[in-house]
Design an enzyme around this catalytic site. Structure first.
Site, mmCIF file in Angstrom:
data_model
loop_
_atom_site.group_PDB
_atom_site.id
_atom_site.type_symbol
_atom_site.label_atom_id
_atom_site.label_comp_id
_atom_site.label_asym_id
_atom_site.label_seq_id
_atom_site.Cartn_x
_atom_site.Cartn_y
_atom_site.Cartn_z
ATOM 1 C CG ASN A 152 -0.324 -0.458 2.466
ATOM 2 O OD1 ASN A 152 0.170 -1.586 2.551
ATOM 3 N ND2 ASN A 152 -0.307 0.402 3.465
ATOM 4 C CD GLN A 180 -3.832 -0.130 -1.506
ATOM 5 O OE1 GLN A 180 -4.098 0.392 -2.592
ATOM 6 N NE2 GLN A 180 -4.163 0.440 -0.361
ATOM 7 C CB SER A 200 -11.032 -3.544 1.718
ATOM 8 O OG SER A 200 -11.732 -2.516 2.383
ATOM 9 C CG HIS A 202 -12.475 1.719 2.439
ATOM 10 N ND1 HIS A 202 -11.510 2.689 2.528
ATOM 11 C CD2 HIS A 202 -12.068 0.706 3.235
ATOM 12 C CE1 HIS A 202 -10.552 2.271 3.367
ATOM 13 N NE2 HIS A 202 -10.872 1.079 3.804
ATOM 14 C CB CYS A 324 -2.418 2.695 9.092
ATOM 15 S SG CYS A 324 -3.305 2.011 7.717
HETATM 16 C C1 LIG Z 1 -6.571 -0.492 3.441
HETATM 17 C C2 LIG Z 1 -5.828 -1.766 3.548
HETATM 18 C C3 LIG Z 1 -6.223 -2.751 4.452
HETATM 19 C C4 LIG Z 1 -7.339 -2.550 5.440
HETATM 20 O O1 LIG Z 1 -8.599 -2.539 4.847
HETATM 21 P P1 LIG Z 1 -9.808 -1.877 5.699
HETATM 22 O O2 LIG Z 1 -11.017 -2.252 4.916
HETATM 23 O O3 LIG Z 1 -9.533 -0.400 5.704
HETATM 24 O O4 LIG Z 1 -9.760 -2.464 7.053
HETATM 25 C C5 LIG Z 1 -5.523 -3.937 4.466
HETATM 26 N N1 LIG Z 1 -4.496 -4.141 3.646
HETATM 27 C C6 LIG Z 1 -4.088 -3.225 2.754
HETATM 28 C C7 LIG Z 1 -2.958 -3.539 1.845
HETATM 29 C C8 LIG Z 1 -4.734 -1.998 2.677
HETATM 30 O O5 LIG Z 1 -4.316 -1.090 1.811
#
Ligand SMILES: *Cc1c(COP(=O)(O)O)cnc(C)c1O
Length: 384
Positions: A152, A180, A200, A202, A324
């Site tokens: 990420n 990602q 995920s 979002h 984060c």
């Molecule tokens: C954003 C992200 C997560 C976490 O996902 P959430 O839905 O925000 O908990 C996990 N791994 C990677 C590589 C991410 O970029």
């Protein structure tokens, strides 16, 4: 008014208007509980199952292999703890990398407190895990390999296919965090050779608070939430129907728009080229094995936080280190793992492009950045 340029799509994305539209009926009209037997309950159930198919289609999976969760973080937790606790009698060893997202890294750290042993593989200067290192780390006690598909922060895409072959040969389940990559580059669970994969909503123009875990048929995990037995007993909780519907729509749209990512790669390269014109600037991560939307650069003698605030004043949203860790002053573990010094990590800037970005946005960022860098270097105690 100052131009507004959002270039932090790896932190989150705006929800697509078509996704919002798909979700809306499931708040107040079709509000039924999918477990109810009457009509509005069955409608909700049908909507969930249609979404499950759409999520499966994005990653080349079967519908039955998708478990909806509350986030990418939860998917990572379910995958890793789920495999660990399920296979405790078989072994206690897990292999991961030193550049994983905290959802993986902190889960592994936690499992160490529970008696599991974890190998954190190093990466090279460009952020790549060496499959040979994975092979060498395997012991008869190894019960899981978990290596992210793309990082990420750096955008570096890992050789998961090669690691998948090794895992298959040794009969060890391979999990990958594809949060990602899904929707940005082609992701296929069979080509990758993974048994578990996290995504995920979002991060792909869907709503926050909904994710999915792909669990290959024949792979078993210990549930981490106990209750009414939802999601084939693997994730109890009344389903987030609007969220799941939005996630399905987002996956469908992402699949159709995958070719658009080439446009982003063009913008990315233009952005990198423009930024590297600045004196004492360097690209972090791999020059080619890189997500189409990721730019990560560092500037000597500069403090990332000040850069973010100055960019914000110019209407540009970006990040330093990972989203984060933006609340802590610790240098990013990822940038440290590729061998940067703490001050180099702190001087790093991540710009992640998305659907809404144009060439004008890129040119705007390239035009405002030198001034900011110069200004900060003038007041920097690090500069000579
Ligand atoms: C954003 C992200 C997560 C976490 O996902 P959430 O839905 O925000 O908990 C996990 N791994 C990677 C590589 C991410 O970029």
């Amino acid at each position: 008014m100052t131009r507004q340029v959002y270039m932090d799509h790896s932190a989150t994305t705006p929800v697509d208007s078509l996704v919002v539209e798909a979700m809306l009926p499931y708040f107040s009209e079709n509000f039924g509980n999918p477990s109810s037997l009457y009509t509005i309950g069955r409608q909700a159930r049908r909507a969930i199952e249609e979404s499950r198919q759409k999520v499966a289609d994005l990653i080349g999976a079967k519908k039955e292999e998708i478990i909806f969760t509350g986030s990418g973080t939860e998917s990572d937790n379910l995958a890793i703890k789920g495999i660990a606790y399920r296979n405790r009698k078989k072994g206690d060893h897990i292999i991961t990398s030193s550049i994983e997202h905290h959802a993986v890294l902190h889960t592994c750290k936690y499992l160490e407190t529970q008696g599991f042993k974890v190998t954190y593989l190093p990466v090279d200067k460009e952020g790549l895990v060496n499959p040979k290192d994975v092979e060498k780390a395997i012991t008869p006690q190894t019960i899981l390999i978990t290596i992210m598909h793309a990082n990420n922060e750096l955008g570096t895409v890992q050789p998961i296919e090669e690691i998948g072959k090794i895992a298959k040969e040794k009969n060890i389940p391979l999990h990958t965090d594809a949060v990602q990559t899904a929707g940005k580059i082609p992701v296929n669970v069979d080509t990758l050779g993974v048994s578990l994969l996290s995504i995920s909503a979002h991060k792909i123009y869907g709503p926050k608070g909904v994710g999915a875990l792909y669990l290959r048929k024949g792979t078993f995990v210990e549930p981490q939430l106990h209750g009414g037995g939802h999601e084939r007993n693997l994730r109890s909780s009344t389903e987030n129907v609007p969220g799941i519907v939005g996630f399905g729509k987002a996956c469908e749209l992402a699949k159709g728009r995958l070719p658009d990512e080439e446009r982003l790669a063009g913008l990315r390269d233009r952005l990198i080229k423009g930024i590297l014109e600045i004196k004492d600037s360097y690209l972090n991560g791999h020059p080619v094995k890189r997500l189409p939307n990721n730019v990560n650069v560092r500037f000597s003698f500069i403090e990332g936080e000040s850069m973010i605030l100055n960019l914000d004043m110019k209407g540009v949203a970006a990040s330093t280190g990972s989203a984060c860790s933006s609340t802590s002053l610790e240098p990013s573990h990822v940038l440290m793992a590729i061998g940067l010094k703490p001050e180099e990590a702190h001087g790093s800037l991540r710009l992640t492009l998305g659907r809404g970005n144009t060439q004008e946005d890129v040119d705007y960022v390239v035009s405002v950045l030198p001034e900011i860098v110069n200004k900060l270097r003038m007041i920097s105690p690090l500069a000579r």
